[in-house]
Design an enzyme around this catalytic site. Sequence first.
Site, PDB file in Angstrom:
ATOM      1  N   TYR A 294      -1.716  -1.405  10.247  1.00 45.41           N
ATOM      2  CA  TYR A 294      -1.868  -1.517   8.795  1.00 45.41           C
ATOM      3  C   TYR A 294      -0.634  -1.015   8.039  1.00 45.41           C
ATOM      4  O   TYR A 294      -0.038  -1.743   7.238  1.00 45.41           O
ATOM      5  CB  TYR A 294      -3.120  -0.763   8.334  1.00 45.41           C
TER       6      TYR A 294
ATOM      7  N   SER B  78       0.847  -1.194   0.000  1.00 41.56           N
ATOM      8  CA  SER B  78       0.000   0.000   0.000  1.00 41.56           C
ATOM      9  C   SER B  78       0.880   1.241   0.000  1.00 41.56           C
ATOM     10  O   SER B  78       2.022   1.215   0.491  1.00 41.56           O
ATOM     11  CB  SER B  78      -0.897   0.015   1.241  1.00 41.56           C
TER      12      SER B  78
END
Length: 268
Positions: A156, A142
């Site tokens: 995350y 990401s």
Amino acid sequence: MTQARPLSLITGASAGIGAAFAHALATRGHDLVLTARRTDRLDALAQELSHQHGIHATAITCDLADPDGAEQLCATLAARGLHVDWLINNAGYGVPGRFDQNDWQVHADFLRVLVTAPTELAWRLIGGMRERRYGRIVNVASLAGHVPGTAGHTLYAASKAYMIKFSQSLALENQHLGVHACALCPGFTRSEFHDVTGTRPLVSKMPDFMWQDASAVVQEGIEAVERGDAVHVTGRFNRAVKGLFKLMPDRLALKVSAKQSKRYRAHE
């Protein structure tokens, strides 16, 4: 199931980027093994792609939060005489809220799915790729792995930063044998991700130019791993964001990230 075509194993294949990878690789003539926890969606997707593209797609329900999940999945493939040519480590989700507000088991499951399982799958499958002198590993990371961490969704960005560094090392160790590893780093992508984390009301306010469709992300990812890129950030806007944060002093970057994250992170 006999293997006459390249075989792609896609985790988290029931929706979003995983399903988009399934469509794109089926179009390229790959046989597919699709894994996720939702059996009904997997079966429907496997039947659809087999019918449309004349390939063999099979669904294997697998919960990668299970400590034995990755090993059992690879054992199933071996028992069927299948070798994986493309590994798409896509399974993932977010855990909203402040770190201490969730039970440890929630965090432990998250780390297994986003860190331990993809690492183990690569370890179990890369030996065969090296022997055959061909393989592709796409670790779906990401943009969050390139910018400072934020309040909320505490693990995350950390998990995605790990996947970026892991992919770089895999690429360097194996590229001379025709095995390419790439960390694919999308930003905001149209999928169910934000519905699951409960942040849809927040992110729906983000301007359209910040978003990409899953199919566009996947196309960039396939092209990047084929080129041998160890890391690829998708979309011009996301690459600009990465570049901007790289130029900022750490203290300023953290302040900017903290301010902007309130637009898309739930942390209380």
